[in-house]
Design a protein around this motif. Structure first.
Motif, PDB file in Angstrom:
ATOM      1  N   PRO A 139      -1.813 -24.861  -4.700  1.00 41.06           N
ATOM      2  CA  PRO A 139      -2.630 -25.972  -5.207  1.00 41.06           C
ATOM      3  C   PRO A 139      -1.909 -27.311  -5.102  1.00 41.06           C
ATOM      4  O   PRO A 139      -0.685 -27.400  -5.247  1.00 41.06           O
ATOM      5  CB  PRO A 139      -2.880 -25.584  -6.668  1.00 41.06           C
ATOM      6  CG  PRO A 139      -2.739 -24.095  -6.698  1.00 41.06           C
ATOM      7  CD  PRO A 139      -1.686 -23.772  -5.681  1.00 41.06           C
ATOM      8  N   THR A 140      -2.674 -28.350  -4.849  1.00 43.51           N
ATOM      9  CA  THR A 140      -2.172 -29.716  -4.785  1.00 43.51           C
ATOM     10  C   THR A 140      -2.898 -30.538  -5.848  1.00 43.51           C
ATOM     11  O   THR A 140      -3.878 -30.071  -6.439  1.00 43.51           O
ATOM     12  CB  THR A 140      -2.419 -30.324  -3.396  1.00 43.51           C
ATOM     13  OG1 THR A 140      -3.836 -30.535  -3.225  1.00 43.51           O
ATOM     14  CG2 THR A 140      -1.907 -29.414  -2.290  1.00 43.51           C
ATOM     15  N   PRO A 141      -2.455 -31.767  -6.113  1.00 43.91           N
ATOM     16  CA  PRO A 141      -3.150 -32.569  -7.126  1.00 43.91           C
ATOM     17  C   PRO A 141      -4.648 -32.749  -6.857  1.00 43.91           C
ATOM     18  O   PRO A 141      -5.429 -32.866  -7.802  1.00 43.91           O
ATOM     19  CB  PRO A 141      -2.412 -33.914  -7.055  1.00 43.91           C
ATOM     20  CG  PRO A 141      -1.026 -33.542  -6.627  1.00 43.91           C
ATOM     21  CD  PRO A 141      -1.205 -32.411  -5.650  1.00 43.91           C
ATOM     22  N   SER A 196      -6.427 -30.516  -4.916  1.00 42.91           N
ATOM     23  CA  SER A 196      -7.004 -29.206  -4.597  1.00 42.91           C
ATOM     24  C   SER A 196      -6.405 -28.175  -5.541  1.00 42.91           C
ATOM     25  O   SER A 196      -5.503 -27.433  -5.181  1.00 42.91           O
ATOM     26  CB  SER A 196      -6.722 -28.825  -3.137  1.00 42.91           C
ATOM     27  OG  SER A 196      -7.272 -29.761  -2.244  1.00 42.91           O
ATOM     28  N   GLN A 197      -6.928 -28.150  -6.761  1.00 46.66           N
ATOM     29  CA  GLN A 197      -6.355 -27.261  -7.758  1.00 46.66           C
ATOM     30  C   GLN A 197      -7.286 -26.114  -8.115  1.00 46.66           C
ATOM     31  O   GLN A 197      -6.910 -24.957  -8.032  1.00 46.66           O
ATOM     32  CB  GLN A 197      -5.997 -28.045  -9.019  1.00 46.66           C
ATOM     33  CG  GLN A 197      -4.838 -29.008  -8.817  1.00 46.66           C
ATOM     34  CD  GLN A 197      -4.340 -29.594 -10.119  1.00 46.66           C
ATOM     35  OE1 GLN A 197      -4.795 -29.236 -11.196  1.00 46.66           O
ATOM     36  NE2 GLN A 197      -3.385 -30.499 -10.030  1.00 46.66           N
ATOM     37  N   THR A 230      -6.581 -26.796   1.388  1.00 46.30           N
ATOM     38  CA  THR A 230      -6.002 -27.561   0.278  1.00 46.30           C
ATOM     39  C   THR A 230      -5.542 -28.941   0.726  1.00 46.30           C
ATOM     40  O   THR A 230      -5.414 -29.852  -0.104  1.00 46.30           O
ATOM     41  CB  THR A 230      -4.805 -26.811  -0.328  1.00 46.30           C
ATOM     42  OG1 THR A 230      -3.861 -26.499   0.711  1.00 46.30           O
ATOM     43  CG2 THR A 230      -5.247 -25.523  -1.000  1.00 46.30           C
ATOM     44  N   THR A 281      -7.510 -20.707  -5.450  1.00 43.96           N
ATOM     45  CA  THR A 281      -6.610 -21.590  -4.717  1.00 43.96           C
ATOM     46  C   THR A 281      -5.168 -21.100  -4.822  1.00 43.96           C
ATOM     47  O   THR A 281      -4.677 -20.800  -5.912  1.00 43.96           O
ATOM     48  CB  THR A 281      -6.719 -23.025  -5.265  1.00 43.96           C
ATOM     49  OG1 THR A 281      -8.074 -23.433  -5.245  1.00 43.96           O
ATOM     50  CG2 THR A 281      -5.888 -23.983  -4.429  1.00 43.96           C
TER      51      THR A 281
END
Length: 299
Positions: free
Chosen positions: A80-82, A84-85, A144, A66
């Motif tokens: 990356p997101t909270p 989609s890490q 993501t 990611t």
């Protein structure tokens, strides 16, 4: 062909240069368009050739880690997101069978080579070229930002296409080259071959990007027809007349194909393709489009 390549960073200039493929372009005159041209001195019917050629609309990247889109300039779009890490493959070998669940992030971004393609068509004496329906560098899909559908297969895991064997498969079980199913259109697949898994993910993403009203977070790429302009139908697997793929990384190839195709493994688990789709159009020769005739029956 089973080769392994070290993945080099994919750059925008390299992507633009990759459009110089006459095999992918496949430019043909397929008919005649009729136009009504009116002036203060009266009206007349004029004609123009109806052409058909493929256009690279999207750069579709399919990669394990990611935030590591192999297209360097675009990697910042998919950090990356909270929700989609994590990334990478869930390798759980079994002594009974190949059991390699693989995960791929996918980004679909507008191809930057439209102007170069028009110049290519004109430089080879083809004359008129159809405009692309895609916006260069526009982020049509970033997985993501679509964690519910891409990471958890909600709601597509309960769709009939996902539950019925043999529906919407890439390749054919009868010919022994089935790579995976289009549904559910998510980022996980049990597939021992990394290239094949990445290709299935790219096919899945292109399937909903080129359709409207799908249960994903995305920008639809479905150009509208206009007088003298016929954009492509949504992507359908196993149909080389409907779309085709040009490998960009781990190696830029000068030819196009559909999946299943020859495989080329990436050491980093990162791949990217140009998605080419066929357009038909004719140069405007009057104020009013009357009709067109197809030499090939519109196929």
């Amino acid at each position: 062909m089973f080769l392994t390549e070290q993945c080099l960073a994919l750059t925008t200039p390299a992507i633009i240069a990759s459009v110089a493929s006459l095999q992918c372009l496949e430019y043909r005159i397929v008919g005649i368009c009729y136009w009504l041209l009116c002036t203060p001195f009266g009206c007349t019917v004029r004609t123009s050739p109806k052409v058909r050629h493929f256009i690279p609309e999207l750069v579709v990247s399919s990669y394990s880690n990611t935030g590591s889109n192999p297209w360097g300039e675009m990697s910042a779009l998919s950090v990356p997101t909270p929700l989609s890490q994590g990334g990478g493959n869930l390798i759980t070998p079994s002594s009974q069978r190949d059991n390699l669940p693989r995960f791929k992030n996918v980004d679909g971004i507008g191809h930057p080579g439209g102007a170069a393609l028009t110049a290519l068509a004109q430089s080879f004496g083809f004359g008129y070229a159809c405009p692309s329906g895609a916006v260069p560098l526009a982020p049509y899909y970033l997985s993501t930002l679509d964690p519910l559908a891409w990471r958890h297969a909600i709601p597509e895991s309960v769709y009939p296409q996902a539950l019925t064997p043999g529906m919407r498969e890439i390749g054919s079980q009868a010919f022994g080259n089935m790579w995976g199913s289009v549904y559910p259109r998510q980022g996980f697949l049990v597939q021992p071959d990394d290239f094949k898994a990445a290709a299935v993910m790219a096919q899945r993403a292109s399937d909903f990007i080129t359709r409207v009203g799908q249960p994903h977070v995305y920008l639809p790429l479905q150009p509208m027809p206009a007088p003298g302009y016929w954009p492509p139908q949504p992507v359908m697997e196993n149909n080389i007349n409907n779309h085709r793929w040009q490998l960009l990384t781990p190696m830029v190839q000068s030819t196009c194909a559909i999946f299943p195709s020859a495989t080329l493994q990436s050491a980093e688990g990162a791949y990217a393709w140009s998605l080419w789709r066929p357009y038909r159009c004719c140069q405007r020769m009057g104020q009013t489009f009357l009709f067109s005739i197809d030499f090939d029956g519109g196929q």
